[in-house]
Design an enzyme around this catalytic site. Structure first.
Site, PDB file in Angstrom:
ATOM      1  N   HIS A   1       3.524  -6.385  -3.817  1.00  0.00           N
ATOM      2  CA  HIS A   1       2.519  -5.331  -3.656  1.00  0.00           C
ATOM      3  C   HIS A   1       1.582  -5.664  -2.503  1.00  0.00           C
ATOM      4  O   HIS A   1       1.310  -4.822  -1.638  1.00  0.00           O
ATOM      5  CB  HIS A   1       1.752  -5.104  -4.956  1.00  0.00           C
ATOM      6  CG  HIS A   1       1.233  -6.326  -5.635  1.00  0.00           C
ATOM      7  ND1 HIS A   1       1.516  -7.613  -5.236  1.00  0.00           N
ATOM      8  CD2 HIS A   1       0.404  -6.457  -6.716  1.00  0.00           C
ATOM      9  CE1 HIS A   1       0.914  -8.481  -6.041  1.00  0.00           C
ATOM     10  NE2 HIS A   1       0.235  -7.795  -6.943  1.00  0.00           N
ATOM     11  N   TYR A   2       1.090  -6.901  -2.461  1.00  0.00           N
ATOM     12  CA  TYR A   2       0.190  -7.338  -1.395  1.00  0.00           C
ATOM     13  C   TYR A   2       0.912  -7.353  -0.051  1.00  0.00           C
ATOM     14  O   TYR A   2       0.404  -6.835   0.958  1.00  0.00           O
ATOM     15  CB  TYR A   2      -0.350  -8.726  -1.727  1.00  0.00           C
ATOM     16  CG  TYR A   2      -1.344  -9.262  -0.730  1.00  0.00           C
ATOM     17  CD1 TYR A   2      -2.662  -8.824  -0.729  1.00  0.00           C
ATOM     18  CD2 TYR A   2      -0.963 -10.203   0.220  1.00  0.00           C
ATOM     19  CE1 TYR A   2      -3.579  -9.313   0.195  1.00  0.00           C
ATOM     20  CE2 TYR A   2      -1.873 -10.701   1.141  1.00  0.00           C
ATOM     21  CZ  TYR A   2      -3.186 -10.259   1.122  1.00  0.00           C
ATOM     22  OH  TYR A   2      -4.087 -10.737   2.037  1.00  0.00           O
ATOM     23  N   SER A   3       2.115  -7.915  -0.018  1.00  0.00           N
ATOM     24  CA  SER A   3       2.882  -7.997   1.224  1.00  0.00           C
ATOM     25  C   SER A   3       3.179  -6.610   1.779  1.00  0.00           C
ATOM     26  O   SER A   3       3.034  -6.361   2.984  1.00  0.00           O
ATOM     27  CB  SER A   3       4.187  -8.764   0.984  1.00  0.00           C
ATOM     28  OG  SER A   3       3.938 -10.068   0.524  1.00  0.00           O
TER      29      SER A   3
ATOM     30  N   SER B   1       1.558  -3.808   1.218  1.00  0.00           N
ATOM     31  CA  SER B   1       0.331  -3.135   1.660  1.00  0.00           C
ATOM     32  C   SER B   1      -0.097  -3.636   3.031  1.00  0.00           C
ATOM     33  O   SER B   1      -0.538  -2.849   3.879  1.00  0.00           O
ATOM     34  CB  SER B   1      -0.789  -3.347   0.640  1.00  0.00           C
ATOM     35  OG  SER B   1      -1.237  -4.697   0.606  1.00  0.00           O
ATOM     36  N   LYS B   2       0.048  -4.944   3.278  1.00  0.00           N
ATOM     37  CA  LYS B   2      -0.372  -5.499   4.565  1.00  0.00           C
ATOM     38  C   LYS B   2       0.632  -5.152   5.669  1.00  0.00           C
ATOM     39  O   LYS B   2       0.242  -4.981   6.829  1.00  0.00           O
ATOM     40  CB  LYS B   2      -0.558  -7.007   4.448  1.00  0.00           C
ATOM     41  CG  LYS B   2      -1.731  -7.405   3.556  1.00  0.00           C
ATOM     42  CD  LYS B   2      -3.060  -6.837   4.042  1.00  0.00           C
ATOM     43  CE  LYS B   2      -4.239  -7.396   3.264  1.00  0.00           C
ATOM     44  NZ  LYS B   2      -5.544  -6.905   3.775  1.00  0.00           N
TER      45      LYS B   2
END
Length: 250
Positions: free
Chosen positions: A156-158, A160-161
């Site tokens: 999710h973080y990867s 989004s970035k």
């Protein structure tokens, strides 16, 4: 500390009440900017403003960055108070914890994307027209090396970035002739409050990937952001600036 000239500039820093955002605001204030902190927590904003006040003018707005109406209101209030917005740093972000992709709760996945990607889009949607009208602007998006490489147990973080990097490239091309430059920074991990959302195993994994063998200091990110926010940055747009201690391979 090398002196970057931001005298007279109005700089909005999202997530500016703590961590990387506060470090950036401190560096901007030391360079002469009027800092406007946008964050969701009033108590932390008040503390950050009190800390920054001796360095120069600082104001704040409580804003839920994933709410389009709230972002519109914060933009209007900032323009009414300061007259313009010269610099925007899209810094606010969350990690959402660590788990394999199939174990992550859909609500958590969506929230991370909302905060880390949709919010910067909304902020740009409202701030960019004011910059275009003025014929000048500098936008700095705080992405992550995870957006380049994809960290396990952080899809999710990867994702989004990675999206924020693509947003930077698209917006940079759209604004290339408007006097508004848009760039991204892709840091390795820095020890901030976001560590509280990560497992120790994940923290150890990230440290093990950094050839310099240490975590990034928030002041190092702030130094890079200060140059990207200045007039000295005049022919870089839609670009991604690495600050990973040798981790990134492209």
């Amino acid at each position: 500390m090398n002196q970057i000239d931001l005298k007279g500039r109005v700089a909005v820093v999202t997530g500016g009440a703590q961590g990387i955002g506060l470090a950036i605001a401190e560096r901007f204030a030391a360079s002469g900017a009027h800092c406007v902190l946008w964050d969701v927590e009033r108590a932390r904003l008040d503390g950050a403003c009190a800390a920054l006040a001796p360095r120069g003018p600082v104001t704040s707005q409580v804003v839920e960055l994933t709410d389009d109406a709230a972002v519109a209101a914060a933009t209007a209030a900032t323009l009414a108070q300061c007259g313009r917005i010269d610099i925007l740093v899209n810094n606010a972000g969350i990690t959402g914890g660590n788990a394999t992709t199939w174990e992550l709760d859909p609500a958590v996945w969506r929230r991370v994307v909302e905060v880390n990607l949709v919010a910067p889009y909304l902020v740009c949607r409202h701030v960019v027209p004011a910059m275009m009208k003025a014929g000048y602007g500098r936008i700095v998006n705080i992405a992550s090396v995870a957006g380049k490489e994809g960290n396990p147990n952080a899809s999710h973080y990867s994702a989004s970035k990675a999206g924020l990097i693509a947003l930077t490239k698209s917006l940079g091309k759209e604004l290339a002739t408007k006097g508004v430059l848009v760039n991204a920074i892709t840091p390795a991990v820095a020890r901030t409050a976001m560590f509280e959302q990560m497992t120790q195993a994940h923290i150890d994994y990230m440290l093990g990937k950094i050839p310099m063998g240490r975590f990034l200091e928030v002041q190092e990110i702030a130094a890079m952001a200060a140059w990207l926010a200045s007039e000295d940055c005049s022919f870089s747009t839609g670009a991604v600036f690495d600050i990973t201690g040798g981790r990134a391979t492209y």
